[in-house]
Enzyme design. Sequence first.
Site, short mmCIF file in Angstrom:
data_model
loop_
_atom_site.label_atom_id
_atom_site.label_comp_id
_atom_site.label_asym_id
_atom_site.label_seq_id
_atom_site.Cartn_x
_atom_site.Cartn_y
_atom_site.Cartn_z
N ASP A 1 0.83 -1.20 0.00
CA ASP A 1 0.00 0.00 0.00
C ASP A 1 0.87 1.26 0.00
OD1 ASP A 1 -2.12 1.71 0.26
OD2 ASP A 1 -3.00 0.70 1.98
N ASP A 2 0.79 2.03 -1.06
CA ASP A 2 1.55 3.29 -1.15
C ASP A 2 3.07 3.06 -1.17
OD1 ASP A 2 -0.97 4.32 -0.87
OD2 ASP A 2 -0.51 5.67 0.80
N CYS B 1 -5.69 4.17 -3.42
CA CYS B 1 -6.04 2.82 -2.93
C CYS B 1 -7.32 2.20 -3.49
CB CYS B 1 -6.19 2.83 -1.41
SG CYS B 1 -4.87 3.67 -0.51
N HIS C 1 -11.42 -2.40 1.89
CA HIS C 1 -11.61 -1.08 1.26
C HIS C 1 -12.61 -1.09 0.12
CE1 HIS C 1 -9.37 2.99 0.54
NE2 HIS C 1 -10.53 3.13 1.13
N ASP D 1 -0.46 -0.92 -4.68
CA ASP D 1 -1.77 -0.46 -5.20
C ASP D 1 -1.68 0.88 -5.90
OD1 ASP D 1 -1.38 1.08 -2.89
OD2 ASP D 1 -3.50 1.10 -2.38
N ASN D 2 -0.63 1.64 -5.60
CA ASN D 2 -0.37 2.92 -6.28
C ASN D 2 1.07 3.31 -5.96
OD1 ASN D 2 -2.54 3.75 -3.78
ND2 ASN D 2 -0.53 4.72 -3.69
#
Length: 470
Positions: free
Chosen positions: A43-44, A83, A141, A295-296
Amino acid sequence: MNIEALQRTMMKKTLIILLFIVNIIHAQNRTEQNPNLIIIMTDDMGWADVGFNGCKDIPTPNIDMIANQGVRFEEGYVSFPVCGPSRAGLLTGRYQDRFGFTTNPSIDPNNPVAGLPTSEETIATVLRKANYKSAIIGKWHMGTHPDFHPLERGFDYFYGFLSGGHNYFPDQLTLNDLSEVTEKWQWYRTKIIENRTKIETDDYLTDELSDAAVRYIDKQAESDQRFMLYLAYNAPHTPLQATEKYLSRFPEIKDKRRKTYAAMVSAVDDGVGRVLQKLEEKGLDENTIIVFLSDNGGAKNNASNNGPLRGLKGDLFEGGIRVPFAIRWKGTIPEGQNYKNPVSSLDIMATIVSLNQIEINPKRTLDGVDLMPFLTGKNKGLPHDILFWRKWEQNAMAIRKGNYKLVANQNKEKYIPDLYQMDLSESEDKILKNKDKVYSELLSDWNQWNKELKDRIFPTLQDRWWTTQD
Ligand code: CA
């Protein structure tokens, strides 16, 4: 019985035996074509924060093993730079704006719209048709209303939390569930859920998730069950929190935030190592596809590093949408490849669907591509002629076609994109002028695609209100 009749009987028997053998071979082929699938998502995480993309200060030997024993994607994209929508794309294999998932939805258990529309099929729903069991371990999410619960969306097992971000230390998980949330961001403090039940945890969250993943693989292997595991770590998303076990690995990093970030990534790498070890122990290496991606791109607030890429999480520049991305399928995908053509997170769904020859509802066509012919060298062409991005709230757009990219990043009043020959810096001085034909062709392609999309269908995470009474 005359000789002719005897011959006929013999032929019949031979034919039956032959058919039997053909069936066995077919069944074996099916097994080979129905691998387990493990998707490990961080994540990130910054593009340059894994060893296989040149990271020097954070060793990631286990994550690197996936790339080294399989394929490193030079240009691995996600479908959105934040996300929620990125995960909605991954989990459906479709551009998420097709169903109005244009941004992070509000965290509201009373809102039956704020999540992944139930009209969409998830990768778990689809794989159930091929007798897979599926688990999501970590961050969901995809909506907090009961209709959006993972167990309602094709998954057979859930261990994690429903909202977007989460605290890592167990003593900070003080709320029983989302009904106790009275103001924004308190959902970072809810207790971990196993299936539909809150549980008490006593370990650092990343380690808890790794434990759960290893337990799950163990259990599926014991019962010889084909499975899909979506291991969605919230690390290294903020809050920056790490235990001494991992912090002590980085005495040479002086910047406190980078040091904590490094520790968080290191904890994930340990988890990946334990997953790989379990697969090997159970003899599942050659029957399991394992994918690793973020995710990004790296975010502004977590001390991540996107290396040479312009932009951050939230941007449609490369730094927002190009992520660390690797895949391994031992014995099937030749190892040690550095695959240079653009690929998308949407391709994961298309690949596993194709391997299992699952029929997809024509009303919900997939936007990804089966990557297998490209990764096994059968197809030397480009997996994608075009890739698209849109940020509906910001009037932002991007399109990648061949070696050209047309992009209008966020906060523009209207779409006034700039054209680049693929260039990591995407700086002002690299903007291509006098390429009117290419410019209008790409803009026209994007406008055509945009017509197929929906506006946002739910309140956003940024909306000011949060009360379950509203
Ligand atoms: Ca993220």
